[in-house]
Design an enzyme around this catalytic site. Structure first.
Site: not given
Ligand SMILES: NC(=O)c1ccc[n+]([C@@H]2O[C@H](COP(=O)([O-])OP(=O)(O)OC[C@H]3O[C@@H](n4cnc5c(N)ncnc54)[C@H](OP(=O)(O)O)[C@@H]3O)[C@@H](O)[C@H]2O)c1
Length: 272
Positions: A12, A14-15, A133, A9, A146
């Site tokens: 975008s 965190i990744g 999370s 991931g 979730y």
């Molecule tokens: N932001 C928050 O408030 C928050 C809080 C706690 C935990 N988190 C966790 O942090 C992690 C990253 O989220 P983020 O906040 O950075 O949001 P994000 O910018 O939306 O990133 C999510 C990433 O996961 C990828 N993804 C989704 N489904 C996938 C799949 N089937 N195979 C491979 N990649 C996939 C997305 O890829 P695409 O570009 O292809 O869609 C994107 O790169 C997640 O696990 C989320 O649960 C986030």
């Protein structure tokens, strides 16, 4: 020899921030994502190689791991970051949405671990970091599915330590609070498909969540915590990341269940 991190991931949020931080600190990065064509700004880093990986597809996971092991002789860290949110009442969720949430957040994490464990074992060790999370430690309203996935990954991680530590493989959890990413936008799905008996309460909870945006951490701040987890050389399991998450977790630990429940009801306007 530079160390190597394999990230899911990485398109975008965190990744992507983690990919850039590790590259800037001299690591090689396998930045995997569903569509590498979207990662134009990662291509400028010579030590980042972008590769296709959809965590819901076992073949895709195996191919991405094989590719990374062709690119580099050794992988040191696996960062399971791919995931998305599913908001709304359990009663209204379709079977397809339920399955996809677990396929991505839980089974996807298990697949990459399973694919890389033989390499870690045979190469003398490694570190697995799973992004959960604060919702993997504390339950909040209308996030039951979730939270079930993130609590699941937290339990998976704690238990795995016992089976993998003899091979010098550490498993760690980074549990962020709110982070300013695409998570609350394109990465947030809803269980509801039309009107439901929960609508009024859902509106109250959504309003409470949206007021919290100002307290969010940045992706770069969470990437720093991931870097700490990857490099501190300790057996610490959980890294609660972000002031909002740390405050909530401290209250959850310090308060009785009854008092904490009443506080959350009040904070989310659910006590009428
Ligand atoms: N932001 C928050 O408030 C928050 C809080 C706690 C935990 N988190 C966790 O942090 C992690 C990253 O989220 P983020 O906040 O950075 O949001 P994000 O910018 O939306 O990133 C999510 C990433 O996961 C990828 N993804 C989704 N489904 C996938 C799949 N089937 N195979 C491979 N990649 C996939 C997305 O890829 P695409 O570009 O292809 O869609 C994107 O790169 C997640 O696990 C989320 O649960 C986030």
């Amino acid at each position: 020899m530079s160390k190597v991190i394999f990230i899911t991931g990485a398109s975008s949020g965190i990744g992507k921030a983690a990919a850039i931080l590790f590259a800037e600190r001299g690591w090689n990065v396998a930045a995997t994502m569903r569509n590498p064509d979207h990662a134009t700004d990662l291509h400028q880093y010579p030590s980042i190689k972008c590769c296709t990986l959809d965590v819901t597809q076992p073949d895709s996971v195996r191919q991405a791991v094989d590719q990374a092991l062709q690119d580099w002789p050794r992988i040191d860290v696996l960062l399971n970051n791919a995931g998305y949110g599913l908001f709304g009442p359990l009663e209204t969720v379709s079977e397809a949405k339920l399955m996809d949430q677990f396929q991505t957040n839980v089974f996807g994490t298990m697949r990459t671990i399973q694919a890389l464990t033989p390499h870690f074992r045979e190469s003398g060790g490694g570190t697995i970091i799973n992004i959960t999370s604060i919702g993997g430690l504390v339950g909040l309203p209308f996030n039951a599915i979730y939270h079930a996935t993130k609590f699941g990954v937290d339990g998976l991680s704690e238990s795995l330590n016992y089976e993998l530590r003899p091979f010098n493989i550490r498993v760690k959890v980074v549990a962020p609070g709110g982070v300013a990413t695409d998570f609350a936008g394109r990465s947030l799905k809803q269980t509801m498909d039309g009107a439901s008996p929960y609508d009024e309460r859902i509106q109250q909870v959504m309003a409470a969540f949206s007021k919290r945006g100002g307290q969010y951490s940045s992706s770069e701040q969470i990437a720093e915590v991931i870097y700490e987890a990857a490099t501190d050389g300790t057996d610490r399991l959980r890294y609660v990341a972000g002031k909002d998450a740390q405050d909530l977790y401290t209250r959850w630990k310090d308060m009785s269940n009854e008092d904490f429940f009443a506080m959350i009801q009040q904070a989310y306007g659910l006590n009428q």
